[in-house]
Design a protein around this motif. Structure first.
Motif, PDB file in Angstrom:
ATOM      1  N   LEU A 156       0.872  -1.173   0.000  1.00 58.24           N
ATOM      2  CA  LEU A 156       0.000   0.000   0.000  1.00 58.24           C
ATOM      3  C   LEU A 156       0.905   1.217   0.000  1.00 58.24           C
ATOM      4  CD1 LEU A 156      -2.669  -0.865   2.758  1.00 58.24           C
ATOM      5  CD2 LEU A 156      -2.631  -1.542   0.355  1.00 58.24           C
ATOM      6  N   PHE A 157       0.788   2.044  -1.027  1.00 53.75           N
ATOM      7  CA  PHE A 157       1.597   3.262  -1.086  1.00 53.75           C
ATOM      8  C   PHE A 157       0.666   4.454  -0.933  1.00 53.75           C
ATOM      9  CE2 PHE A 157       4.162   6.708  -2.532  1.00 53.75           C
ATOM     10  CZ  PHE A 157       5.461   6.351  -2.222  1.00 53.75           C
ATOM     11  N   VAL A 158       0.942   5.291   0.070  1.00 53.08           N
ATOM     12  CA  VAL A 158       0.054   6.404   0.408  1.00 53.08           C
ATOM     13  C   VAL A 158       0.605   7.713  -0.148  1.00 53.08           C
ATOM     14  CG1 VAL A 158      -1.154   7.613   2.277  1.00 53.08           C
ATOM     15  CG2 VAL A 158      -0.540   5.200   2.545  1.00 53.08           C
ATOM     16  N   LEU A 159      -0.258   8.432  -0.836  1.00 54.18           N
ATOM     17  CA  LEU A 159       0.083   9.730  -1.423  1.00 54.18           C
ATOM     18  C   LEU A 159      -0.877  10.780  -0.857  1.00 54.18           C
ATOM     19  CD1 LEU A 159       0.879  10.345  -5.147  1.00 54.18           C
ATOM     20  CD2 LEU A 159      -0.800  11.774  -4.006  1.00 54.18           C
ATOM     21  N   ASP A 160      -0.374  11.930  -0.480  1.00 56.17           N
ATOM     22  CA  ASP A 160      -1.178  12.997   0.118  1.00 56.17           C
ATOM     23  C   ASP A 160      -1.690  13.946  -0.970  1.00 56.17           C
ATOM     24  OD1 ASP A 160      -2.262  15.111   1.529  1.00 56.17           O
ATOM     25  OD2 ASP A 160      -0.512  15.467   2.785  1.00 56.17           O
ATOM     26  N   LYS A 161      -3.005  13.888  -1.235  1.00 55.68           N
ATOM     27  CA  LYS A 161      -3.577  14.724  -2.290  1.00 55.68           C
ATOM     28  C   LYS A 161      -3.669  16.194  -1.896  1.00 55.68           C
ATOM     29  CE  LYS A 161      -6.561  13.534  -5.283  1.00 55.68           C
ATOM     30  NZ  LYS A 161      -7.810  13.227  -5.999  1.00 55.68           N
ATOM     31  N   SER A 162      -3.460  16.494  -0.630  1.00 56.38           N
ATOM     32  CA  SER A 162      -3.574  17.888  -0.186  1.00 56.38           C
ATOM     33  C   SER A 162      -2.225  18.601  -0.177  1.00 56.38           C
ATOM     34  CB  SER A 162      -4.178  17.939   1.227  1.00 56.38           C
ATOM     35  OG  SER A 162      -3.247  17.472   2.201  1.00 56.38           O
ATOM     36  N   CYS A 163      -1.181  17.920  -0.630  1.00 58.92           N
ATOM     37  CA  CYS A 163       0.171  18.474  -0.515  1.00 58.92           C
ATOM     38  C   CYS A 163       0.857  18.533  -1.880  1.00 58.92           C
ATOM     39  CB  CYS A 163       0.983  17.608   0.460  1.00 58.92           C
ATOM     40  SG  CYS A 163       2.595  18.273   0.889  1.00 58.92           S
ATOM     41  N   PRO A 164       0.586  19.585  -2.668  1.00 59.04           N
ATOM     42  CA  PRO A 164       1.152  19.648  -4.025  1.00 59.04           C
ATOM     43  C   PRO A 164       2.668  19.739  -4.066  1.00 59.04           C
ATOM     44  CG  PRO A 164       0.052  21.711  -3.433  1.00 59.04           C
ATOM     45  CD  PRO A 164      -0.305  20.724  -2.371  1.00 59.04           C
ATOM     46  N   TRP A 165       3.278  20.348  -3.056  1.00 59.57           N
ATOM     47  CA  TRP A 165       4.732  20.509  -3.072  1.00 59.57           C
ATOM     48  C   TRP A 165       5.457  19.186  -2.799  1.00 59.57           C
ATOM     49  CZ3 TRP A 165       1.381  23.002   0.204  1.00 59.57           C
ATOM     50  CH2 TRP A 165       1.306  22.538   1.518  1.00 59.57           C
ATOM     51  N   GLN A 166       4.727  18.177  -2.333  1.00 56.78           N
ATOM     52  CA  GLN A 166       5.336  16.876  -2.065  1.00 56.78           C
ATOM     53  C   GLN A 166       5.020  15.868  -3.178  1.00 56.78           C
ATOM     54  OE1 GLN A 166       3.800  14.349   1.184  1.00 56.78           O
ATOM     55  NE2 GLN A 166       5.763  14.600   2.202  1.00 56.78           N
ATOM     56  N   LEU A 167       4.166  16.276  -4.115  1.00 60.99           N
ATOM     57  CA  LEU A 167       3.659  15.360  -5.121  1.00 60.99           C
ATOM     58  C   LEU A 167       4.766  14.739  -5.963  1.00 60.99           C
ATOM     59  CD1 LEU A 167       1.312  14.056  -6.639  1.00 60.99           C
ATOM     60  CD2 LEU A 167       1.178  16.119  -8.067  1.00 60.99           C
ATOM     61  N   SER A 168       5.680  15.546  -6.462  1.00 62.82           N
ATOM     62  CA  SER A 168       6.737  15.031  -7.332  1.00 62.82           C
ATOM     63  C   SER A 168       7.597  13.998  -6.615  1.00 62.82           C
ATOM     64  CB  SER A 168       7.613  16.195  -7.824  1.00 62.82           C
ATOM     65  OG  SER A 168       8.664  15.718  -8.639  1.00 62.82           O
ATOM     66  N   LEU A 169       7.949  14.278  -5.359  1.00 61.05           N
ATOM     67  CA  LEU A 169       8.760  13.351  -4.568  1.00 61.05           C
ATOM     68  C   LEU A 169       8.007  12.047  -4.323  1.00 61.05           C
ATOM     69  CD1 LEU A 169      11.309  12.780  -2.903  1.00 61.05           C
ATOM     70  CD2 LEU A 169      10.196  13.900  -0.956  1.00 61.05           C
ATOM     71  N   SER A 170       6.721  12.158  -3.983  1.00 61.87           N
ATOM     72  CA  SER A 170       5.913  10.966  -3.726  1.00 61.87           C
ATOM     73  C   SER A 170       5.781  10.100  -4.974  1.00 61.87           C
ATOM     74  CB  SER A 170       4.514  11.362  -3.236  1.00 61.87           C
ATOM     75  OG  SER A 170       4.554  11.893  -1.937  1.00 61.87           O
ATOM     76  N   CYS A 171       5.555  10.741  -6.113  1.00 63.64           N
ATOM     77  CA  CYS A 171       5.410   9.999  -7.364  1.00 63.64           C
ATOM     78  C   CYS A 171       6.699   9.289  -7.743  1.00 63.64           C
ATOM     79  CB  CYS A 171       4.965  10.932  -8.486  1.00 63.64           C
ATOM     80  SG  CYS A 171       3.258  11.508  -8.331  1.00 63.64           S
ATOM     81  N   ASP A 172       7.813   9.955  -7.530  1.00 67.45           N
ATOM     82  CA  ASP A 172       9.106   9.348  -7.839  1.00 67.45           C
ATOM     83  C   ASP A 172       9.359   8.138  -6.941  1.00 67.45           C
ATOM     84  OD1 ASP A 172      11.811   9.468  -9.173  1.00 67.45           O
ATOM     85  OD2 ASP A 172      12.450   9.742  -7.092  1.00 67.45           O
ATOM     86  N   SER A 173       9.051   8.292  -5.638  1.00 68.17           N
ATOM     87  CA  SER A 173       9.246   7.189  -4.688  1.00 68.17           C
ATOM     88  C   SER A 173       8.343   6.014  -5.045  1.00 68.17           C
ATOM     89  CB  SER A 173       8.949   7.659  -3.258  1.00 68.17           C
ATOM     90  OG  SER A 173       9.839   8.674  -2.868  1.00 68.17           O
ATOM     91  N   PHE A 174       7.102   6.324  -5.405  1.00 63.71           N
ATOM     92  CA  PHE A 174       6.166   5.252  -5.754  1.00 63.71           C
ATOM     93  C   PHE A 174       6.636   4.509  -6.993  1.00 63.71           C
ATOM     94  CE2 PHE A 174       2.619   3.897  -8.453  1.00 63.71           C
ATOM     95  CZ  PHE A 174       2.153   2.852  -7.660  1.00 63.71           C
ATOM     96  N   TYR A 175       7.084   5.232  -7.986  1.00 66.15           N
ATOM     97  CA  TYR A 175       7.526   4.602  -9.234  1.00 66.15           C
ATOM     98  C   TYR A 175       8.668   3.620  -8.964  1.00 66.15           C
ATOM     99  CZ  TYR A 175       8.084   4.335 -14.297  1.00 66.15           C
ATOM    100  OH  TYR A 175       8.118   3.903 -15.600  1.00 66.15           O
ATOM    101  N   GLN A 176       9.582   4.007  -8.067  1.00 64.72           N
ATOM    102  CA  GLN A 176      10.689   3.118  -7.719  1.00 64.72           C
ATOM    103  C   GLN A 176      10.192   1.867  -7.017  1.00 64.72           C
ATOM    104  OE1 GLN A 176      14.092   5.023  -5.787  1.00 64.72           O
ATOM    105  NE2 GLN A 176      13.471   6.991  -6.637  1.00 64.72           N
TER     106      GLN A 176
END
Length: 231
Positions: A134-154
């Motif tokens: 389960l990978f959790v991404l915070d939809k309320s935090c746009p400044w963290q989005l790129s980092l979260s997406c990169d981590s998830f992709y890995q």
């Protein structure tokens, strides 16, 4: 036996990697929960545990009703996808190390293992023993989005290698300022990810703070694990 650090209370416990569950206790599945610091992993875990507890309690009550020939009376407005009615603590602190919760759900036993964001360099080493990510991404935090997406992709890449199903969770979907799904898809090629994960890939929006869609998440987890069990 390896010593591992768990949680924010400076606890050191000994973990036997060869310890096997009692086969009579049902199927045991390890659910790995990852995500950047502050995305809501702890609250998601807590919600899953509470929902399982309520579902088990409901099943027990219905079984008791059936043995006494008394029909169960459904509660008005009750739904596994609605906010949980029981008072629920929203207070959390960043996970240090990892937290482990054992949960019984139907004929499954789940071991929820949540890894802190600070442990990201070691996340991949926990994938091999997991039954699901389960990978959790915070939809309320746009400044963290790129980092979260990169981590998830890995992490999705590691899950592909180990043939592990993945559920991507868009947490805080009820936030007043919320990243749109199309904005996320600009950074995450979901179709490509889905095709690369033959064990299964699902995306679900939820709110750990209100309990919205936690019931759907639990149903999805159990459905995927039961399919694995029959293979």
């Amino acid at each position: 036996i390896n010593a591992e650090y768990m949680g924010p209370f400076n606890r050191i416990i000994e973990i036997d990697p060869h310890r096997m569950p009692n086969p009579e206790s049902g199927k045991v599945a390890e659910i790995l929960i990852l995500g950047e610091t502050g995305v809501g992993k702890t609250l998601v875990t807590r919600r899953i545990k509470e929902t399982c507890r309520q579902e088990m309690k409901k099943s027990d009550e219905e079984a008791n009703d059936s043995t006494t020939n008394t029909p169960a009376t459904p509660k008005s407005g009750s739904s596994s996808n609605n906010a949980l009615s029981k008072p629920f603590s929203l207070s959390t602190s960043p996970t240090v190390g990892f937290e482990r919760e054992e949960i019984s759900c139907s004929d499954l036993k789940l071991v929820m293992k949540e890894l802190g964001g600070a442990m990201k360099p070691t996340w991949s080493s926990y994938v091999a023993s997991a039954s699901m990510l389960l990978f959790v991404l915070d939809k309320s935090c746009p400044w963290q989005l790129s980092l979260s997406c990169d981590s998830f992709y890995q992490m999705a890449s590691f899950c592909q290698q180990k043939n592990i199903p993945v559920i991507l969770l868009y947490n805080k979907a009820d936030a007043t300022t919320c990243i749109t799904d199309s904005e996320i898809e600009c950074l995450l090629p979901l179709d490509e990810i889905e095709s690369s994960l033959p064990a299964g890939f699902q995306v679900l929006s939820l709110s750990a703070s209100t309990g919205y869609n936690i019931g759907s998440l639990l149903s999805l987890i159990c459905s995927i694990l039961k399919k694995q069990k029959t293979k």
